[in-house]
Each structure stands twice: as C-alpha cells, then as structure tokens.
Write an enzyme that holds these catalytic residues in place. Structure first.
Site, PDB file in Angstrom:
ATOM      1  N   GLU A 114       0.819  -1.176  -0.161  1.00 55.56           N
ATOM      2  CA  GLU A 114      -0.070  -0.191   0.148  1.00 55.56           C
ATOM      3  C   GLU A 114       0.925   1.108   0.002  1.00 55.56           C
ATOM      4  O   GLU A 114       2.042   1.191   0.203  1.00 55.56           O
ATOM      5  CB  GLU A 114      -0.821  -0.024   1.354  1.00 55.56           C
ATOM      6  CG  GLU A 114      -2.161  -0.776   1.102  1.00 55.56           C
ATOM      7  CD  GLU A 114      -3.201  -0.724   2.230  1.00 55.56           C
ATOM      8  OE1 GLU A 114      -2.812  -0.105   3.190  1.00 55.56           O
ATOM      9  OE2 GLU A 114      -4.050  -1.577   2.165  1.00 55.56           O
ATOM     10  N   HIS A 231     -10.505   9.898   4.640  1.00 59.90           N
ATOM     11  CA  HIS A 231     -10.271   9.074   3.408  1.00 59.90           C
ATOM     12  C   HIS A 231     -10.528   9.682   2.216  1.00 59.90           C
ATOM     13  O   HIS A 231     -11.755  10.331   2.060  1.00 59.90           O
ATOM     14  CB  HIS A 231     -10.919   7.768   3.670  1.00 59.90           C
ATOM     15  CG  HIS A 231     -10.427   6.826   2.813  1.00 59.90           C
ATOM     16  ND1 HIS A 231     -10.465   6.556   1.483  1.00 59.90           N
ATOM     17  CD2 HIS A 231      -9.629   5.604   3.261  1.00 59.90           C
ATOM     18  CE1 HIS A 231      -9.811   5.601   1.111  1.00 59.90           C
ATOM     19  NE2 HIS A 231      -9.204   5.118   2.155  1.00 59.90           N
ATOM     20  N   ARG A 276      -2.498  10.438   2.309  1.00 61.76           N
ATOM     21  CA  ARG A 276      -3.947  10.718   2.502  1.00 61.76           C
ATOM     22  C   ARG A 276      -4.479  12.159   2.626  1.00 61.76           C
ATOM     23  O   ARG A 276      -5.341  12.282   1.990  1.00 61.76           O
ATOM     24  CB  ARG A 276      -4.712   9.892   3.536  1.00 61.76           C
ATOM     25  CG  ARG A 276      -4.953   8.302   3.263  1.00 61.76           C
ATOM     26  CD  ARG A 276      -5.770   7.759   4.004  1.00 61.76           C
ATOM     27  NE  ARG A 276      -5.851   6.338   3.748  1.00 61.76           N
ATOM     28  CZ  ARG A 276      -6.128   5.152   4.414  1.00 61.76           C
ATOM     29  NH1 ARG A 276      -6.623   5.554   5.668  1.00 61.76           N
ATOM     30  NH2 ARG A 276      -5.983   4.152   4.007  1.00 61.76           N
ATOM     31  N   HIS A 334     -12.739   9.256   8.472  1.00 64.19           N
ATOM     32  CA  HIS A 334     -12.458   8.150   8.316  1.00 64.19           C
ATOM     33  C   HIS A 334     -11.920   7.502   9.655  1.00 64.19           C
ATOM     34  O   HIS A 334     -12.031   6.507  10.117  1.00 64.19           O
ATOM     35  CB  HIS A 334     -11.344   7.865   7.178  1.00 64.19           C
ATOM     36  CG  HIS A 334     -11.230   6.383   6.877  1.00 64.19           C
ATOM     37  ND1 HIS A 334     -12.025   5.341   6.658  1.00 64.19           N
ATOM     38  CD2 HIS A 334      -9.968   5.755   7.034  1.00 64.19           C
ATOM     39  CE1 HIS A 334     -11.595   4.338   6.537  1.00 64.19           C
ATOM     40  NE2 HIS A 334     -10.167   4.397   6.661  1.00 64.19           N
ATOM     41  N   ARG A 369      -2.468   8.721  10.394  1.00 64.44           N
ATOM     42  CA  ARG A 369      -2.004   7.230  10.482  1.00 64.44           C
ATOM     43  C   ARG A 369      -1.657   6.751   8.981  1.00 64.44           C
ATOM     44  O   ARG A 369      -2.332   7.147   7.931  1.00 64.44           O
ATOM     45  CB  ARG A 369      -3.350   6.394  10.765  1.00 64.44           C
ATOM     46  CG  ARG A 369      -3.266   5.091  11.111  1.00 64.44           C
ATOM     47  CD  ARG A 369      -4.703   4.842  11.373  1.00 64.44           C
ATOM     48  NE  ARG A 369      -5.682   4.915  10.516  1.00 64.44           N
ATOM     49  CZ  ARG A 369      -6.244   4.063   9.296  1.00 64.44           C
ATOM     50  NH1 ARG A 369      -5.656   2.970   9.377  1.00 64.44           N
ATOM     51  NH2 ARG A 369      -7.004   4.425   8.424  1.00 64.44           N
TER      52      ARG A 369
HETATM   53  C1  SIN Z   1      -8.473   1.371   2.979  1.00 62.70           C
HETATM   54  O1  SIN Z   1      -8.462   0.301   2.553  1.00 62.70           O
HETATM   55  O2  SIN Z   1      -8.182   2.432   2.238  1.00 62.70           O
HETATM   56  C2  SIN Z   1      -8.628   1.822   4.340  1.00 62.70           C
HETATM   57  C3  SIN Z   1      -7.743   1.087   5.258  1.00 62.70           C
HETATM   58  C4  SIN Z   1      -7.015   1.861   6.465  1.00 62.70           C
HETATM   59  O3  SIN Z   1      -7.788   2.948   6.687  1.00 62.70           O
HETATM   60  O4  SIN Z   1      -6.224   1.421   6.989  1.00 62.70           O
END
Ligand code: SIN
Length: 511
Positions: A114, A231, A276, A334, A369
């Site tokens: 990620e 998010h 983010r 989020h 985060r």
């Molecule tokens: C996501 O999959 O984008 C959310 C996962 C997260 O917020 O850690």
C-alpha cells in the site's frame, strides 16, 4: 437499576476490546456493546488489511520507519516500536484463534503493498473483507470463553466514579430502556472513533465519539484530538455511511479525474498515492470549484469482482459497474488519530481507566495514520492493556460504588433530535473539516451551544455534542497545519510543534 459485578468491564466489541478480553482468561470480564455483539463498530467493515512486518524482506524497524514518516513528526516512537515489534506475535495468535488470511498458492501468507509502505506487508482476508474475518474469529474465540459475559445492545452513558477512581459503568439497554450498572475496579474504553460527527463518513452509526465524552467527563486527559483523517475516496452516494473505496484500488492503478483530467500529478510527486491528507485536500479543492471528482478504476478490469468483492457489491448497489463506469467520489471522515491519552500500557491518568484502539491516543499514528496500522494497533495495545490489568488489579477486588440514581433516557438519537444531529454533522463538515480556520471553528462552537440549548436527551446526541466541542476546541488551539489538521489561517508546520494534552472543561451544562 440492575447491578452486576465483574473484574473488568470493556466497552466495545471490536478488535481492541476483544483482544483485551482474550488476554484476561482468569478474570470475570464483561464486554458491553451498543450494537449486537460482533455486529457494530468499525472492525467488521474494515476493508483495508493489517500491516505487519512478517515478510522475508521486511523488519519491524522498516515498518516503524514508514509509520513515523506518515505521523508527520508527532508519533511517539516508543509506542511505534512496540506496535511493529509485537505485531507479528499478535498476528500469529490471531491466526491460532482461527483468523484466515489470504495466502499464496504455496500456502504462505500473502502480503499486499500500500501507499507509503516500503515493503509488501499488508495482510488481507477475502480480498477487501479483512475486518469481517478478524471480527468473526475474535467473536468465536470470546464465545468459547465462559468467563466473558456479553452485555449487548446496551449504551454506556457514563463511568461510575468512587473517590477519584473508576468503579464501573452505567448503561441503558436500547430496546427496553432498562438501566444497568456494572461494578468493576477496571474499565477499558475500546469504543472506537468519531467519524459519525461528520456529515460524510465511512464510519458506522456507532462511531460518535462516546469514548472521548465519557473519558472527558471523569477528568481523563485527551491528546491530539484535532487530528482527524479524511479518507480521499468514499463512493459519493446518498448512503450513510458512505461506502469506502479502498486505497488498494489506487495501489492497483485507479486514478482520480475532475473534468476528465488527472489533477493529483500537479499536486504531489506520488500523485494518487500521495499521503491521504494531501489526496483528500486535492479532491476537496476540486469540489470547491464545483467540479465532480471520479475514481477511474477501469484498468482493474475483469479482476475487480474477485479482488475487491466488497467494493464491487457497493458499486452494484449504486447501479455502477467499476469495470466500465467511473465512480463518483468524495472524501469522508475515516479515522481519529487523537483520543484519550494513554501510556504504552493503555493506562489513562484516571485510576482504573484504560483505553485501546481508535478511542485511545498512544501516539502511534502521530498527526496522520499510515494505512492498515489501525487494526494492528487495536490488536497489540488491547493485549498490552490486558497484561497491565492482570499485573495491577488483584482478582476479586471490589470497588465501593456510590448509590446514584440514573435517569431514564433514550439511547439512540430520537426522531425529534434528528435535525439537531444533522446540524451538528453539517457544521463539523463545513467548519472543522478538511480545511478549517479560527472563524469557521468559532462559528462551529456557537452552533454547538445552540444545539445544547435545545437540551437533547439521547445519550448518543449528548456524546456527539461533547465530542464535537472537544475536537473543535483542540483544533482552535493548534495554530499550525500538520497531517490531518489543516488550517487555512496557519497553513505551515510549526517547527516547535508538540503533542497537545487537552482537558475538557465543558461549555454549558452537561446534558
Ligand atoms: C483503505 O483500505 O483504504 C482503508 C484502510 C485503512 O484506513 O487503513
């Protein structure tokens, strides 16, 4: 009022609360949940995975380094080290407890990559249904333990205090209105986040900031509560919560478009995979120009339904096919980085009170985060809380609880209160959202006073008002921009930035 006794009361039945419960096998534990056990809260709907340094090319040190970078200078490195070092052992325990994570054809754990992680280290279950699998396994393990009592569909209003010590909790059953007091020398707050105080959120109905409100009322110090993560990509529908379009879609090549044009490459070298807060504010800026923003995930093509079954089902519900359609999106509240201030064992400043998971502020997430660190934090620090309680509270110790009458009141927001709740959520979104400033936040505080003056009755709305005030007051006090906290009147980092402990004194009568 019905009264029962326990050694430990845990408020919340997600990964943090159940990790704590399972670490106390020789104690009488009561787990209080406001939804049906295993059903509500953020864990079961978590799409993203669990980050954990278990791959051959990975190490806790590398994971810690990525976490610290994301935290934008405000992470507590001791807690980050604990998270990344203890994570692998806790994941092995979770697997032993029955959680099935996705594996390669050779049967090895499969690690996804990620944004902002330097290694492939994200465990998933059934593609994008990780939280559901984790919750299923934990709930089954808890049900196998007869010493854990489940008190479900029960809304906690406040803590019981005796001589400055926590002595239990008082709650009301949603369906019957029956009142209950669970007396115990140790209480663990594991009741999740605050997303629901915003108009647009990916969080479930339960995430209204109960933990902040409850802790603040008994004098707990809160920390860094101004840091809310938005998010970037929730599916822009009339659903509430908005369905999350996992970041993994952008990891697989999905791009953001406004007016048919990609705008993220102009804003950050990592474009759609920038941090983010940068992506979310980039989208917000397009929306301020009255442009609709879309996620184009068509390159994922025929792999979509199998790789992202949860997202695919949401899209279908909205009449969209992500293999051929562009997806309308909006940022959405989020995750809450700040919370009830705790040490590395989850202890608050109030004797008898611990906190873990999203409601707590261990300092692991700093100002922002890192994706997929939250389930791991719940798991690791839930276990640490249980160890600390085992060491510090003698089995069978009983607090002396004062006799207090608890007035009957509705638990969830009543139809009469719905416009007040909506006004609060709109105000948080517009005035204390992705971009805030002194003028907008001062306005927000006036609105919360006006809402309070209507004397709402439900536990939920009262908690929401407190949580909204707490976050707004703390955000007003932080005169800089950092991570999830962006102020248009203070757009730069303060080089002397520090953690902000926050003690809530209230503003007007508690409801
Ligand atoms: C996501 O999959 O984008 C959310 C996962 C997260 O917020 O850690």
């Amino acid at each position: 009022m019905h009264k029962i006794e326990a050694d430990v009361v845990i408020i919340g039945g997600g990964i943090a609360g159940l990790s704590a419960a399972l670490g106390l096998p020789d104690r009488r534990v009561a787990v209080v949940t406001k939804a049906s056990f295993g059903k509500g809260g953020s864990t079961p709907i978590a799409q993203g995975g669990i980050a954990c340094a278990m791959g051959k090319d990975d190490s806790p040190e590398l994971h810690a380094a990525d976490t610290l970078v994301a935290g934008d200078g405000l992470s507590v490195s001791e807690c980050v080290t604990l998270l990344t070092k203890e994570g692998p052992e806790q994941i092995r325990r979770l697997i032993e407890a029955g959680a099935n994570f996705d594996r390669t054809e050779d049967g090895e754990l499969s690690f996804g990559r990620e944004a902002a992680h330097c290694r492939r280290r994200i465990l998933h279950a059934n593609g994008d249904s990780t939280g559901a699998e984790v919750e299923r396994a934990l709930v089954a393990a808890v049900r196998r333990n007869a010493a854990i009592q489940i008190i479900e569909d029960c809304y906690v209003a406040d803590l019981v205090m005796a001589d400055g010590q926590v002595a239990g909790v008082r709650g009301i059953f949603n369906a019957t209105g029956e009142r209950i007091e669970v007396q115990a020398p140790a209480v663990v707050l594991a009741c999740g986040g605050i997303g629901r105080i915003y108009r647009y959120t990916t969080n479930p109905v339960e995430s209204v900031g109960d933990g902040l409100a409850i802790a603040a009322r008994c004098g707990a110090v809160l920390s860094d509560v101004e840091f809310v993560q938005f998010h970037p990509t929730a599916l822009n529908t009339s659903l509430d919560p908005l369905p999350l379009l996992t970041e993994a879609l952008r990891g697989e090549g999905a791009v953001l478009l406004a007016n048919g044009r990609r705008f993220m490459p102009d804003l950050h070298k990592d474009a759609e995979l920038a941090p983010r807060d940068v992506v979310a504010r980039g989208i917000w800026a397009q929306q301020q120009k009255r442009l609709d923003v879309f996620l184009d995930a068509r390159t994922i093509g025929e792999r979509f339904p199998q790789k992202f079954p949860t997202v695919f089902a949401f899209c279908q519900q909205a009449g969209l096919d992500p293999r051929t359609d562009m997806l309308p999106i909006s940022p959405a509240a989020h995750y809450h980085m700040g919370g009830v201030s705790v040490d590395a064992n989850g202890r608050t400043n109030v004797p008898g009170l611990w906190a873990c998971g999203e409601v707590s502020a261990t300092g692991v997430h700093g100002a922002n985060r890192l994706a997929s660190n939250s389930l791991l934090e719940g798991l690791v620090f839930g276990a640490r809380v249980s160890l600390d309680i085992s060491r510090s509270i003698a089995p069978g110790s009983r607090p002396v609880c004062p006799d207090v009458e608890m007035k009957p009141r509705p638990t969830f927001i009543t139809p009469d209160e719905a416009p007040l709740a909506q006004r609060l959520r709109d105000t948080m979104w517009n005035d204390v959202g992705l971009v805030r400033n002194a003028q907008s936040m001062t306005h927000a505080l006036q609105v919360f006073d006006e809402i309070s003056a209507q004397t709402p009755q439900s536990i939920m709305l009262c908690h929401m008002i407190d949580a909204a005030r707490i976050i707004t007051q703390a955000a007003l006090a932080r005169k800089e921009s950092r991570g999830g906290h962006y102020r248009s009147d203070y757009p730069e980092h303060d080089p002397h930035s520090q953690h902000h402990p926050f003690v809530y004194t209230g503003n007007g009568p508690w409801c």
